[in-house]
Scaffold this motif. Structure first.
Motif, PDB file in Angstrom:
ATOM      1  N   GLY A  12       0.815  -1.214   0.000  1.00 56.70           N
ATOM      2  CA  GLY A  12       0.000   0.000   0.000  1.00 56.70           C
ATOM      3  C   GLY A  12       0.846   1.260   0.000  1.00 56.70           C
ATOM      4  N   PHE A  13       1.922   1.255   0.790  1.00 57.28           N
ATOM      5  CA  PHE A  13       2.837   2.400   0.808  1.00 57.28           C
ATOM      6  C   PHE A  13       3.386   2.667  -0.596  1.00 57.28           C
ATOM      7  N   ILE A  14       3.846   1.588  -1.255  1.00 58.93           N
ATOM      8  CA  ILE A  14       4.446   1.721  -2.584  1.00 58.93           C
ATOM      9  C   ILE A  14       3.424   2.239  -3.587  1.00 58.93           C
ATOM     10  N   LYS A  15       2.228   1.702  -3.504  1.00 58.84           N
ATOM     11  CA  LYS A  15       1.175   2.095  -4.454  1.00 58.84           C
ATOM     12  C   LYS A  15       0.840   3.581  -4.327  1.00 58.84           C
ATOM     13  N   LYS A  16       0.866   4.090  -3.121  1.00 58.61           N
ATOM     14  CA  LYS A  16       0.458   5.480  -2.868  1.00 58.61           C
ATOM     15  C   LYS A  16       1.609   6.470  -3.039  1.00 58.61           C
ATOM     16  N   SER A  17       2.848   5.993  -2.979  1.00 59.69           N
ATOM     17  CA  SER A  17       4.000   6.892  -2.992  1.00 59.69           C
ATOM     18  C   SER A  17       4.237   7.486  -4.375  1.00 59.69           C
ATOM     19  N   ALA A  18       4.507   8.781  -4.390  1.00 59.44           N
ATOM     20  CA  ALA A  18       4.798   9.458  -5.652  1.00 59.44           C
ATOM     21  C   ALA A  18       6.255   9.318  -6.057  1.00 59.44           C
ATOM     22  N   HIS A  19       7.132   9.016  -5.101  1.00 60.40           N
ATOM     23  CA  HIS A  19       8.564   8.906  -5.419  1.00 60.40           C
ATOM     24  C   HIS A  19       9.210   7.965  -4.402  1.00 60.40           C
ATOM     25  N   THR A  20       9.513   6.761  -4.837  1.00 58.82           N
ATOM     26  CA  THR A  20      10.056   5.727  -3.953  1.00 58.82           C
ATOM     27  C   THR A  20      11.471   5.371  -4.367  1.00 58.82           C
ATOM     28  N   LEU A  21      12.348   5.253  -3.397  1.00 59.37           N
ATOM     29  CA  LEU A  21      13.719   4.810  -3.617  1.00 59.37           C
ATOM     30  C   LEU A  21      14.015   3.629  -2.700  1.00 59.37           C
ATOM     31  N   LEU A  98       9.228   2.280  -8.540  1.00 58.87           N
ATOM     32  CA  LEU A  98      10.477   2.566  -7.849  1.00 58.87           C
ATOM     33  C   LEU A  98      11.302   3.461  -8.760  1.00 58.87           C
ATOM     34  N   GLN A  99      11.792   4.568  -8.211  1.00 63.79           N
ATOM     35  CA  GLN A  99      12.511   5.529  -9.043  1.00 63.79           C
ATOM     36  C   GLN A  99      14.028   5.319  -9.059  1.00 63.79           C
ATOM     37  N   GLY A 100      14.524   4.369  -8.271  1.00 60.54           N
ATOM     38  CA  GLY A 100      15.949   4.084  -8.318  1.00 60.54           C
ATOM     39  C   GLY A 100      16.428   3.347  -7.081  1.00 60.54           C
ATOM     40  N   VAL A 101      17.671   2.854  -7.162  1.00 58.00           N
ATOM     41  CA  VAL A 101      18.294   2.103  -6.070  1.00 58.00           C
ATOM     42  C   VAL A 101      19.610   2.773  -5.690  1.00 58.00           C
ATOM     43  N   ILE A 102      19.733   3.091  -4.420  1.00 51.89           N
ATOM     44  CA  ILE A 102      21.002   3.543  -3.848  1.00 51.89           C
ATOM     45  C   ILE A 102      21.610   2.329  -3.165  1.00 51.89           C
ATOM     46  N   LEU A 190      11.275   5.629   1.385  1.00 51.17           N
ATOM     47  CA  LEU A 190      12.561   4.954   1.275  1.00 51.17           C
ATOM     48  C   LEU A 190      12.424   3.551   1.834  1.00 51.17           C
ATOM     49  N   ILE A 191      12.761   2.551   1.005  1.00 49.13           N
ATOM     50  CA  ILE A 191      12.743   1.153   1.436  1.00 49.13           C
ATOM     51  C   ILE A 191      14.185   0.709   1.625  1.00 49.13           C
ATOM     52  N   VAL A 192      14.579   0.502   2.857  1.00 51.93           N
ATOM     53  CA  VAL A 192      15.932   0.027   3.168  1.00 51.93           C
ATOM     54  C   VAL A 192      15.915  -1.497   3.142  1.00 51.93           C
ATOM     55  N   VAL A 193      16.820  -2.083   2.369  1.00 51.74           N
ATOM     56  CA  VAL A 193      16.847  -3.535   2.213  1.00 51.74           C
ATOM     57  C   VAL A 193      18.253  -4.049   2.519  1.00 51.74           C
ATOM     58  N   ILE A 214      12.006  -0.564   6.658  1.00 48.48           N
ATOM     59  CA  ILE A 214      13.263  -1.296   6.782  1.00 48.48           C
ATOM     60  C   ILE A 214      12.997  -2.796   6.667  1.00 48.48           C
ATOM     61  N   ILE A 215      13.675  -3.430   5.715  1.00 45.80           N
ATOM     62  CA  ILE A 215      13.637  -4.885   5.560  1.00 45.80           C
ATOM     63  C   ILE A 215      15.046  -5.383   5.858  1.00 45.80           C
ATOM     64  N   ASN A 216      15.222  -6.016   6.997  1.00 39.64           N
ATOM     65  CA  ASN A 216      16.552  -6.457   7.412  1.00 39.64           C
ATOM     66  C   ASN A 216      16.403  -7.569   8.440  1.00 39.64           C
ATOM     67  N   LYS A 217      17.260  -8.570   8.387  1.00 42.59           N
ATOM     68  CA  LYS A 217      17.136  -9.690   9.313  1.00 42.59           C
ATOM     69  C   LYS A 217      17.472  -9.282  10.743  1.00 42.59           C
ATOM     70  N   GLU A 218      18.372  -8.312  10.902  1.00 40.55           N
ATOM     71  CA  GLU A 218      18.782  -7.877  12.231  1.00 40.55           C
ATOM     72  C   GLU A 218      18.236  -6.473  12.513  1.00 40.55           C
ATOM     73  N   PRO A 219      18.120  -6.109  13.782  1.00 41.97           N
ATOM     74  CA  PRO A 219      17.683  -4.751  14.128  1.00 41.97           C
ATOM     75  C   PRO A 219      18.671  -3.700  13.621  1.00 41.97           C
ATOM     76  N   THR A 220      18.185  -2.493  13.402  1.00 40.90           N
ATOM     77  CA  THR A 220      19.044  -1.374  12.996  1.00 40.90           C
ATOM     78  C   THR A 220      18.798  -0.197  13.931  1.00 40.90           C
ATOM     79  N   PRO A 221      19.702   0.769  13.958  1.00 41.94           N
ATOM     80  CA  PRO A 221      19.502   1.954  14.809  1.00 41.94           C
ATOM     81  C   PRO A 221      18.308   2.808  14.393  1.00 41.94           C
ATOM     82  N   TRP A 222      17.766   2.552  13.189  1.00 41.31           N
ATOM     83  CA  TRP A 222      16.670   3.363  12.686  1.00 41.31           C
ATOM     84  C   TRP A 222      15.302   2.719  12.916  1.00 41.31           C
ATOM     85  N   ASP A 223      15.259   1.531  13.501  1.00 41.31           N
ATOM     86  CA  ASP A 223      13.990   0.811  13.619  1.00 41.31           C
ATOM     87  C   ASP A 223      12.913   1.609  14.346  1.00 41.31           C
ATOM     88  N   ASP A 224      13.297   2.310  15.407  1.00 42.59           N
ATOM     89  CA  ASP A 224      12.309   3.044  16.205  1.00 42.59           C
ATOM     90  C   ASP A 224      11.696   4.209  15.434  1.00 42.59           C
TER      91      ASP A 224
END
Length: 248
Positions: A12-21, A98-102, A190-193, A214-224
């Protein structure tokens, strides 16, 4: 929130987003057989201290030792193939979602999978250049010299030491990072993978996104601070998201 609910939420987020990276790190490539850096026991940085062995200073101080330590672990995976996560991101881009991958990765798997708009902020393994005259060569030119016993590999034009076109510790980030920062100014989602989001300045990029997943097997400092966190395999998650998008 159950896994299926998270998948539908992300779709749903992706469908509604005007600019996704997407912002990807080493974790997206583990399903292709490339070890990541930080996982306990298997991470590459648990075996070597990168601040000591993967720096500009180390290369200049003892280039032969630099290549003995680093070259094999960087180039042994150049023949691996993209996995479902890489292909899913390429498909999202081809469908205009998706407008690109960093990417922080140097493995080139996004390019192999078909991603077009790509910012390789830590460089890549396609080419190398002379530290003296700046002459550029394909990666094989360096690797073949090393395998034939020439260490450090040398420029055929001036005899200077060659270096890979990857960003080492102590290097400034280049044009791709500048381009990524500019792209993030327009980013709504922004989808972090597969990134631990611990290596700066790339780890500061989520600050510029209006919505963060955030899609990641381990926790990240940005999860909260993320709007959605999915701790699972990237290939499975993104494949399921594609299926969910088809139903919307």
């Amino acid at each position: 929130m159950h896994y299926s609910e998270k998948i539908n939420c992300l779709a749903g987020f992706i469908k509604k987003s005007a600019h996704t990276l997407a912002l990807t790190g080493a974790g997206i490539s583990t399903e292709s057989g490339i070890p990541d850096f930080r996982s306990p026991g298997t991470g590459l940085w648990t075996k070597f201290d990168p601040i000591k062995v993967a720096t500009v200073s180390a290369l200049k101080r003892d280039p032969a030792a630099f290549y003995e330590i680093n070259l094999d672990r960087w180039t042994r995976y150049t023949g691996v193939e993209p996995n479902a996560a890489h292909y899913a991101l390429a498909r999202l881009e081809s469908e205009g979602l998706l407008q690109g991958v960093i990417t922080q990765n140097i493995d080139g798997l996004h390019r192999k999978a078909g991603s077009k708009q790509l910012w390789e902020v830590h460089g890549h393994l396609r080419t190398c250049h002379c530290m003296g005259c700046k002459e550029s060569y394909p990666l094989d030119f360096l690797v073949n010299q090393f395998n034939d016993g020439t260490n450090p590999p040398r420029c055929k034009r001036c005899g200077g030491v060659l270096r890979l076109d990857v960003v080492l510790f102590e290097d400034p980030l280049g044009e791709d990072f500048t381009g990524a920062v500019y792209a993030m100014n327009k980013c709504r989602l922004l989808i972090v993978v597969g990134s631990s989001l611990q290596v700066y300045p790339v780890a500061s990029l989520p600050e510029r996104a209006r919505q963060l997943v955030i899609i990641n097997k381990e926790p990240t400092p940005w999860d909260d601070r993320a709007d959605l966190v999915i701790n699972d395999m990237a290939g499975s998650v993104l494949t399921d998201v594609l299926a969910a998008l088809e139903k919307l």
